[in-house]
Design a protein around this motif. Structure first.
Motif, short mmCIF file in Angstrom:
data_model
loop_
_atom_site.label_atom_id
_atom_site.label_comp_id
_atom_site.label_asym_id
_atom_site.label_seq_id
_atom_site.Cartn_x
_atom_site.Cartn_y
_atom_site.Cartn_z
N PRO A 182 0.84 -1.20 0.00
CA PRO A 182 0.00 0.00 0.00
C PRO A 182 0.88 1.25 0.00
N PRO A 183 0.35 2.41 -0.47
CA PRO A 183 1.17 3.61 -0.57
C PRO A 183 1.51 4.26 0.76
N GLU A 184 0.87 3.86 1.84
CA GLU A 184 1.11 4.52 3.13
C GLU A 184 2.56 4.44 3.61
N PRO A 185 3.25 3.27 3.49
CA PRO A 185 4.64 3.25 3.96
C PRO A 185 5.53 4.26 3.23
N SER A 186 5.36 4.43 1.92
CA SER A 186 6.17 5.39 1.19
C SER A 186 5.85 6.81 1.62
N MET A 187 4.57 7.07 1.89
CA MET A 187 4.17 8.40 2.37
C MET A 187 4.81 8.65 3.73
N ALA A 188 4.82 7.65 4.58
CA ALA A 188 5.43 7.79 5.89
C ALA A 188 6.93 8.07 5.77
N LYS A 189 7.59 7.40 4.81
CA LYS A 189 9.02 7.65 4.58
C LYS A 189 9.26 9.07 4.08
N CYS A 190 8.39 9.52 3.20
CA CYS A 190 8.51 10.88 2.67
C CYS A 190 8.38 11.90 3.80
N VAL A 191 7.36 11.73 4.63
CA VAL A 191 7.14 12.66 5.75
C VAL A 191 8.30 12.61 6.73
N ALA A 192 8.79 11.41 7.02
CA ALA A 192 9.92 11.28 7.96
C ALA A 192 11.16 11.97 7.42
N SER A 193 11.42 11.82 6.12
CA SER A 193 12.61 12.49 5.57
C SER A 193 12.41 14.00 5.50
N ALA A 194 11.17 14.44 5.28
CA ALA A 194 10.90 15.87 5.22
C ALA A 194 11.03 16.53 6.59
N ARG A 195 10.81 15.80 7.64
CA ARG A 195 10.92 16.37 8.99
C ARG A 195 12.35 16.76 9.34
N VAL A 196 13.35 16.18 8.68
CA VAL A 196 14.74 16.47 9.01
C VAL A 196 15.35 17.54 8.09
N TRP A 197 14.54 18.14 7.20
CA TRP A 197 15.05 19.22 6.38
C TRP A 197 15.49 20.37 7.28
N ASP A 198 16.47 21.16 6.81
CA ASP A 198 16.91 22.27 7.63
C ASP A 198 15.80 23.32 7.75
N ILE A 199 15.85 24.06 8.82
CA ILE A 199 14.77 24.97 9.19
C ILE A 199 14.59 26.10 8.17
N THR A 200 15.68 26.57 7.57
CA THR A 200 15.57 27.63 6.57
C THR A 200 14.76 27.16 5.37
N PHE A 201 15.07 25.96 4.91
CA PHE A 201 14.34 25.41 3.77
C PHE A 201 12.87 25.21 4.12
N LYS A 202 12.59 24.72 5.32
CA LYS A 202 11.19 24.52 5.74
C LYS A 202 10.45 25.86 5.79
N HIS A 203 11.12 26.91 6.26
CA HIS A 203 10.49 28.23 6.28
C HIS A 203 10.17 28.71 4.87
N GLU A 204 11.12 28.56 3.95
CA GLU A 204 10.89 28.96 2.56
C GLU A 204 9.73 28.18 1.95
N LEU A 205 9.72 26.88 2.19
CA LEU A 205 8.68 26.03 1.64
C LEU A 205 7.32 26.34 2.27
N ALA A 206 7.29 26.60 3.57
CA ALA A 206 6.04 26.95 4.24
C ALA A 206 5.47 28.23 3.66
N SER A 207 6.33 29.20 3.41
CA SER A 207 5.89 30.46 2.82
C SER A 207 5.38 30.25 1.41
N PHE A 208 6.08 29.45 0.63
CA PHE A 208 5.68 29.18 -0.75
C PHE A 208 4.36 28.42 -0.81
N MET A 209 4.19 27.45 0.07
CA MET A 209 2.99 26.61 0.07
C MET A 209 1.80 27.27 0.76
#
Length: 146
Positions: A29-56
């Motif tokens: 099922p697609p849920e494990p890949s989604m969980a991996k995506c979210v887990a890897s996204a949680r460790v992005w650096d804070i500057t990138f997350k801020h830029e992405l949050a603003s863009f999104m």
């Protein structure tokens, strides 16, 4: 590394992972890949997350889940494909940015015929529809002779 390059790397990895998953013909099922995506996204650096949050247009804590959800949905519905990854690399227009922003797909442009008139005939041409007097036939070439 700028926002465009970071998103390109993330998108490439996500599209490849989803493509591999689709090739496995739903053995997982697609849920494990989604969980991996979210887990890897949680460790992005804070500057990138801020830029992405603003863009999104979402809060900082929702960025990983919303980003992955939008990318997965874009691939699932066909709005994102390998050609979009190539388009980003070549700085060409692509719908990826609209998917990441959460914007719906724009409806295709349709050329509607002008309203019928008893004195004119509606014809379709290369540049769209046009009218000619009822006494004339529509030109075969698609060009109106004025």
């Amino acid at each position: 590394m700028d926002l465009k390059n970071r998103i390109l790397l993330l998108l490439t990895a996500t599209v490849v992972a989803i493509g591999c998953q689709a090739a496995m013909a739903s053995k997982k099922p697609p849920e494990p890949s989604m969980a991996k995506c979210v887990a890897s996204a949680r460790v992005w650096d804070i500057t990138f997350k801020h830029e992405l949050a603003s863009f999104m247009g979402v809060s900082l804590d929702r960025v990983p889940a919303i980003f992955c959800q939008r990318i997965f949905e874009g691939v699932r519905t066909g709005r994102i494909g390998f050609s979009d990854v190539n388009a980003i690399q070549l700085s060409q227009p692509t719908e990826i940015w609209m998917v990441i922003k959460g914007k719906p797909k724009e409806p295709p442009v349709t050329h509607s015929l002008p309203p019928r008139s008893s004195r004119f005939r509606n014809c379709s041409g290369i540049d769209g529809s046009f009218q000619v007097p009822i006494s004339q036939k529509c030109p075969l070439s698609g060009w109106a002779n004025h």
